[in-house]
Design an enzyme around this catalytic site. Structure first.
Site, PDB file in Angstrom:
ATOM      1  N   LYS A 137     -44.613  47.227 -65.993  1.00 37.94           N
ATOM      2  CA  LYS A 137     -44.553  46.172 -67.342  1.00 37.94           C
ATOM      3  C   LYS A 137     -46.544  46.064 -67.808  1.00 37.94           C
ATOM      4  CE  LYS A 137     -41.262  44.934 -67.818  1.00 37.94           C
ATOM      5  NZ  LYS A 137     -39.946  44.676 -68.566  1.00 37.94           N
ATOM      6  N   SER A 175     -44.701  46.542 -57.830  1.00 33.29           N
ATOM      7  CA  SER A 175     -44.392  47.810 -59.042  1.00 33.29           C
ATOM      8  C   SER A 175     -43.798  47.431 -60.276  1.00 33.29           C
ATOM      9  CB  SER A 175     -42.615  48.848 -58.091  1.00 33.29           C
ATOM     10  OG  SER A 175     -41.464  47.267 -57.631  1.00 33.29           O
ATOM     11  N   TYR A 176     -42.990  46.196 -60.135  1.00 32.12           N
ATOM     12  CA  TYR A 176     -42.473  45.825 -61.818  1.00 32.12           C
ATOM     13  C   TYR A 176     -43.596  45.054 -62.252  1.00 32.12           C
ATOM     14  CZ  TYR A 176     -39.907  42.589 -64.901  1.00 32.12           C
ATOM     15  OH  TYR A 176     -39.373  42.024 -66.079  1.00 32.12           O
ATOM     16  N   ASP A 177     -45.149  44.476 -61.819  1.00 34.43           N
ATOM     17  CA  ASP A 177     -46.070  44.465 -62.270  1.00 34.43           C
ATOM     18  C   ASP A 177     -46.709  45.387 -63.190  1.00 34.43           C
ATOM     19  OD1 ASP A 177     -45.044  41.144 -61.952  1.00 34.43           O
ATOM     20  OD2 ASP A 177     -47.719  41.004 -60.800  1.00 34.43           O
TER      21      ASP A 177
END
Length: 209
Positions: free
Chosen positions: A160, A155-157
């Protein structure tokens, strides 16, 4: 002798400004003479950071409670800043969060989507809200926060990566207008997000626990 600080007379709006990287950016801007609006969800952290900056640098600092997932709240933060200072020279889309760590198919869908919402929608809403005024004035700076996660942090990748691509496209759309947009990736910093991910950060070879 005239004030030689590089941001004297400038105004910056910083989301996620109550702690972590946002707080560090706010302190750095204040040290260079900028007036600030700090926007975040936690009022106590905002007030504490604002008071610390006022005491340390004598800066004008205002705060506004803002959930960047809500377009109207982001627009309110922009309006609040314009009402107080009359302009926004710099917008820092820094607000962020983290979700669960693990294989994609085992993660809670709502928590996965929430990370996308905070990072991607929050950055979009911030850019969308300040660009018209910057274009009218013929100048402005937008800073978006990129970064990397790694395996088990999809999710973070994904968020970003979307911010990087959004920034690249927006920079082309704004070419020649006097408004610039850049994404920065500060690397692994010892903040609440890295602690929640169960990761350790390193500075100069020294582990930060």
């Amino acid at each position: 002798m005239a004030d030689q600080r590089r941001l004297q007379g400038k105004v910056a709006l910083i989301t996620g400004g109550g702690r972590g990287i946002g707080q560090a950016i706010a302190r750095a801007y204040a040290a260079e003479g900028a007036s600030l609006t700090l926007a975040a969800r936690t009022d106590t952290e905002l007030r504490s950071t604002a008071e610390t900056i006022r005491s340390a640098f004598g800066s004008e600092v205002t705060t506004v409670i803002t959930d960047v997932r809500d377009r109207e709240q982001v627009e309110n933060a922009v309006s609040h800043t314009l009402d107080r200072f009359g302009t926004i020279d710099v917008m820092v889309n820094n607000a962020g969060n983290t979700g669960e760590i693990g294989p994609l198919w085992k993660l809670d869908p709502e928590r996965w989507a929430n990370v996308i919402s905070v990072h991607v929608l929050g950055t979009y809403y911030g850019c969308r809200a300040v660009i018209p005024g910057m274009l009218e004035r013929g100048r402005g700076r937008i800073v978006n926060m990129a970064g990397v996660g790694g395996p088990n942090d999809t999710s973070y990748d994904a968020a970003k990566t979307a911010i990087i691509n959004m920034t690249e496209n927006l920079s082309v759309e704004l070419a020649g207008t006097g408004v610039t947009v850049n994404a920065i990736s500060p690397g692994s910093i010892h903040t609440r997000i890295t602690v929640r991910k169960g990761r350790r950060s390193y500075v100069g070879g020294r582990r930060l626990d």
